[in-house]
Design a protein around this motif. Structure first.
Motif, PDB file in Angstrom:
ATOM      1  N   ALA A 172      29.451  98.336 107.856  1.00 11.04           N
ATOM      2  CA  ALA A 172      29.609  97.148 107.332  1.00 11.04           C
ATOM      3  C   ALA A 172      28.336  96.410 106.981  1.00 11.04           C
ATOM      4  O   ALA A 172      28.186  95.250 106.204  1.00 11.04           O
ATOM      5  CB  ALA A 172      30.472  96.235 108.514  1.00 11.04           C
ATOM      6  N   ASN A 173      27.063  96.668 107.817  1.00  9.38           N
ATOM      7  CA  ASN A 173      25.937  95.916 107.696  1.00  9.38           C
ATOM      8  C   ASN A 173      25.528  96.240 106.011  1.00  9.38           C
ATOM      9  O   ASN A 173      24.979  95.369 105.432  1.00  9.38           O
ATOM     10  CB  ASN A 173      24.904  96.422 108.698  1.00  9.38           C
ATOM     11  N   LEU A 174      25.581  97.627 105.877  1.00 19.83           N
ATOM     12  CA  LEU A 174      25.072  98.190 104.418  1.00 19.83           C
ATOM     13  C   LEU A 174      25.915  97.292 103.537  1.00 19.83           C
ATOM     14  O   LEU A 174      25.385  96.822 102.489  1.00 19.83           O
ATOM     15  CB  LEU A 174      25.224  99.457 104.138  1.00 19.83           C
ATOM     16  N   LYS A 175      27.078  97.234 103.513  1.00 22.97           N
ATOM     17  CA  LYS A 175      27.995  96.527 102.617  1.00 22.97           C
ATOM     18  C   LYS A 175      27.720  95.068 102.323  1.00 22.97           C
ATOM     19  O   LYS A 175      27.587  94.523 101.432  1.00 22.97           O
ATOM     20  CB  LYS A 175      29.588  96.758 102.994  1.00 22.97           C
ATOM     21  N   ARG A 176      27.324  94.446 103.597  1.00 21.70           N
ATOM     22  CA  ARG A 176      26.773  93.152 103.555  1.00 21.70           C
ATOM     23  C   ARG A 176      25.532  92.953 102.873  1.00 21.70           C
ATOM     24  O   ARG A 176      25.176  92.068 101.893  1.00 21.70           O
ATOM     25  CB  ARG A 176      26.503  92.500 105.094  1.00 21.70           C
ATOM     26  N   TYR A 177      24.513  93.933 102.937  1.00 16.21           N
ATOM     27  CA  TYR A 177      23.408  93.980 102.272  1.00 16.21           C
ATOM     28  C   TYR A 177      23.402  93.976 100.862  1.00 16.21           C
ATOM     29  O   TYR A 177      22.804  93.384 100.134  1.00 16.21           O
ATOM     30  CB  TYR A 177      22.273  95.124 102.758  1.00 16.21           C
ATOM     31  N   ALA A 178      24.543  94.863 100.334  1.00 10.78           N
ATOM     32  CA  ALA A 178      24.807  95.089  98.890  1.00 10.78           C
ATOM     33  C   ALA A 178      25.357  93.737  98.264  1.00 10.78           C
ATOM     34  O   ALA A 178      25.175  93.436  97.257  1.00 10.78           O
ATOM     35  CB  ALA A 178      25.700  96.243  98.815  1.00 10.78           C
ATOM     36  N   ARG A 179      26.296  93.066  99.181  1.00  2.00           N
ATOM     37  CA  ARG A 179      26.677  91.854  98.690  1.00  2.00           C
ATOM     38  C   ARG A 179      25.601  90.904  98.643  1.00  2.00           C
ATOM     39  O   ARG A 179      25.688  90.093  97.626  1.00  2.00           O
ATOM     40  CB  ARG A 179      27.839  91.358  99.739  1.00  2.00           C
ATOM     41  N   GLU A 180      24.694  90.904  99.422  1.00  2.00           N
ATOM     42  CA  GLU A 180      23.442  89.897  99.573  1.00  2.00           C
ATOM     43  C   GLU A 180      22.719  90.096  98.113  1.00  2.00           C
ATOM     44  O   GLU A 180      22.416  89.440  97.596  1.00  2.00           O
ATOM     45  CB  GLU A 180      23.068  89.848 100.620  1.00  2.00           C
TER      46      GLU A 180
END
Length: 196
Positions: A172-180
């Motif tokens: 989930a953190n990596l997907k959030r980084y990618a969205r950011e």
């Protein structure tokens, strides 16, 4: 100007020039401000990013959003050290270094494949070229669109092996980084249209 005056100017100016080259831009959420802050005759970031865009087909906003997420535009960025007994500095968590946070092995591959033997991870022009090279290889190998910042960043952070295995799917953190990173690329794109 006399020799002593020139020496005095050099003694005062050289440290200031070097300090300006070594510091990260202050306004990292505005691409126009980033480029204005790094518009020197020796170190012109906008020219370096535009050269990379022409070379690899990865847009300036995607390149700059990736560098921003990875290092905050700090040329000497490194991951933290592990702590031994909670306070003694140990080994670093990885060999990531510089603007692009490239790992030793991936950087060596980049240098070998591009022939850019003098490249350094703490030199912006080399680091942004690395990001363009990496994203272009991801696009070619995995069919990711060169404009798909989200997927390009997932592959960048996970590495090609991790990306192909889908290790990011439950992160989930990596997907959030990618969205950011994607959101920042879109923001940079809008800003860039106004500052050209």
């Amino acid at each position: 100007m006399s020799a002593s005056s020139f020496t005095r100017v050099l003694a005062i100016g050289a440290p200031l020039f070097l300090a300006a080259c070594a510091s990260a831009p202050k306004q990292i959420n505005n691409i126009c401000a980033v480029f204005d802050q790094r518009d020197g005759w020796v170190d012109n970031w906008q020219s370096a990013a535009e050269r990379t865009e022409r070379k690899y087909g990865i847009s300036v906003p995607v390149l700059m959003a990736t560098v921003r997420k990875e290092s905050g535009f700090k040329g000497n960025a490194r991951p933290p050290r592990k702590k031994i007994l909670g306070f003694i500095p140990g080994k670093r968590l990885s060999s990531a270094y510089g603007y692009s946070q490239a790992l030793n092995g991936t950087w060596a591959q980049y240098v070998s494949e591009t022939g850019n033997w003098g490249a350094r991870r703490n030199k912006f022009a080399d680091a942004v070229d690395f990001v363009g090279w990496y994203h272009a290889k991801t696009a070619d190998k995995y069919g990711v669109a060169r404009t798909d910042t989200y997927s390009l960043y997932l592959a960048y952070y996970s590495g090609w092996g991790g990306y192909s295995r889908g290790t990011w799917k439950n992160n989930a953190n990596l997907k959030r980084y990618a969205r950011e990173t994607d959101a920042m690329a879109q923001k940079y794109d809008g800003q860039l249209r106004g500052c050209r």
